[in-house]
Design an enzyme around this catalytic site. Structure first.
Site, PDB file in Angstrom:
ATOM      1  N   GLY A   1     -34.904 -28.062 -20.536  1.00  0.00           N
ATOM      2  CA  GLY A   1     -33.520 -28.076 -21.220  1.00  0.00           C
ATOM      3  C   GLY A   1     -33.120 -26.767 -21.599  1.00  0.00           C
ATOM      4  O   GLY A   1     -34.086 -25.884 -21.913  1.00  0.00           O
ATOM      5  N   CYS A   2     -31.870 -26.429 -21.952  1.00  0.00           N
ATOM      6  CA  CYS A   2     -31.436 -24.947 -22.390  1.00  0.00           C
ATOM      7  C   CYS A   2     -31.888 -24.935 -23.829  1.00  0.00           C
ATOM      8  O   CYS A   2     -32.476 -23.671 -24.027  1.00  0.00           O
ATOM      9  CB  CYS A   2     -29.732 -25.095 -22.341  1.00  0.00           C
ATOM     10  SG  CYS A   2     -28.998 -26.403 -23.081  1.00  0.00           S
ATOM     11  N   TYR A   3     -31.700 -25.601 -24.596  1.00  0.00           N
ATOM     12  CA  TYR A   3     -32.258 -25.616 -26.159  1.00  0.00           C
ATOM     13  C   TYR A   3     -33.811 -25.342 -26.170  1.00  0.00           C
ATOM     14  O   TYR A   3     -34.169 -24.688 -26.924  1.00  0.00           O
ATOM     15  CB  TYR A   3     -31.687 -26.712 -26.813  1.00  0.00           C
ATOM     16  CG  TYR A   3     -30.522 -26.725 -27.473  1.00  0.00           C
ATOM     17  CD1 TYR A   3     -30.080 -25.680 -28.126  1.00  0.00           C
ATOM     18  CD2 TYR A   3     -29.575 -27.907 -27.472  1.00  0.00           C
ATOM     19  CE1 TYR A   3     -28.636 -25.543 -28.643  1.00  0.00           C
ATOM     20  CE2 TYR A   3     -28.264 -28.022 -27.846  1.00  0.00           C
ATOM     21  CZ  TYR A   3     -27.874 -26.779 -28.550  1.00  0.00           C
ATOM     22  OH  TYR A   3     -26.289 -26.591 -29.042  1.00  0.00           O
TER      23      TYR A   3
END
Length: 343
Positions: free
Chosen positions: A146-148
């Site tokens: 995921g991005c986070y």
């Protein structure tokens, strides 16, 4: 490499942009479960005369034409149904959804509110390119982070792995642009709601929490719990994470910078800032770079870490292509050396 892409959201369209510039990639088809028959440039006019794809329906026959790899830019719950079928056809898969990131099916079902796919779950390699490079090289199935988690893990792992920061009481304060929420329409994403506004959301319930904790626990070899608070910032792209943790030794800022530079030696997309310099989202915009800055607050005995990425590139499509390069024996930089757009 002959490539198919499933999905037409923002991450998928960023993949189209990158793959069309990749010297070893040929994007053969774009597949959708809801827009079959449309032209891609109808949905995204910026692709007119650049990407002339007629969208195909999501059917197994679409994948029986000598494809090498399929990217799944689908919502949670979709990839788990299609990935086993694709692997059985001999096609490699890079999944940009969360379906194969969590190794514990119960964790997935608790956080994503979907039924977990058990087929090939044990084979899935977590695609954090800088940390699992060797495992990715031999993979058939890569779970793109995921991005986070990408920003948080790259920023935190060196200090945690070397025992310079306590694994207890870690706080990740994260800010993201609104593209991270996808193209769907909701009241919270209206211009009037977002413009000149700044707010926390999904406090304590964000689905990326178990992903970050899983990978940090693996690095630390004991269970890590942390506080993760995401915020929505009035910008289109970018993530900035600020990580707070207790210092465990007499490490100085300069020591930490040297550690990070040595840890990421040979990682072309991680850039470590010098003393007194801290990253900003504008400085990685449109690129596959992750910029990291560090600071040791000796007065309060705290280590403070900063990481910035473009959530659409290093946080999604760019890292997916970086993983593809590794899977097929290419230089991981291939097709990804775009200079950040500034200002």
């Amino acid at each position: 490499m002959k490539i198919a892409l499933i999905g037409t959201g923002y991450s998928s369209i960023e993949l189209v942009r990158i793959l069309l510039q990749h010297p070893n990639a040929e994007l053969k088809k774009v597949i959708t479960h809801s827009q079959g028959g449309k032209e891609l440039q109808e949905m995204y006019p910026h692709l007119a005369s650049i990407a002339d794809f007629s969208l195909e329906d999501l059917e197994m026959d679409s994948f029986r034409s000598g494809l090498d790899v399929v990217f799944l830019g689908t919502p949670a719950g979709v990839s788990g149904k299609w990935t086993p079928k694709l692997l059985d056809l001999g096609v490699r898969v890079i999944d940009l959804s969360g379906d194969y990131r969590l190794k514990d099916p119960k964790e997935y079902e608790a956080w994503y509110k979907k039924e977990a796919s058990l087929s090939y779950l044990g084979e899935a390699v977590y695609g954090l390119s800088e940390i699992y490079k060797e495992e990715i090289k031999g993979a058939r199935l890569v779970a793109n982070p995921g991005c986070y988690p990408t920003a948080s893990l790259l920023t935190l792992i060196p200090a945690l792995k070397e025992g310079l920061i306590s694994h207890e009481g870690i706080i990740i304060d994260a800010k993201s642009g609104i593209s991270g929420a996808g193209r769907g329409v909701s009241l919270s994403l209206h211009y009037s709601e977002v413009n000149e506004n700044f707010k926390a959301y999904k406090v304590g319930i964000h689905q990326h929490i178990p992903e970050i904790e899983q990978e940090l626990s693996k690095i630390k070899m004991e269970k890590v719990f942390l506080t993760f608070i995401p915020h929505l910032a009035p910008m289109t792209r970018g993530i900035l994470v600020t990580v707070y943790g207790r210092r465990k030794s007499n490490t100085t800022t300069r020591d930490l910078i040297e550690l990070y530079r040595e840890f990421y030696r040979g990682s072309p997309f991680v850039r470590i800032r010098g003393e007194g310099s801290y990253p900003a989202t504008k400085e990685v915009y449109g690129s596959n770079y992750c910029d990291i800055g560090v600071y040791v607050d000796e007065r309060s005995d705290q280590i403070i870490l900063f990481g910035a990425i473009d959530n659409m590139v290093k946080g999604a499509a760019g890292q997916a292509v970086q993983n593809m390069n590794l899977m097929f024996g290419l230089d991981e930089r291939t097709g990804l050396l775009q200079t950040p757009i500034y200002p």
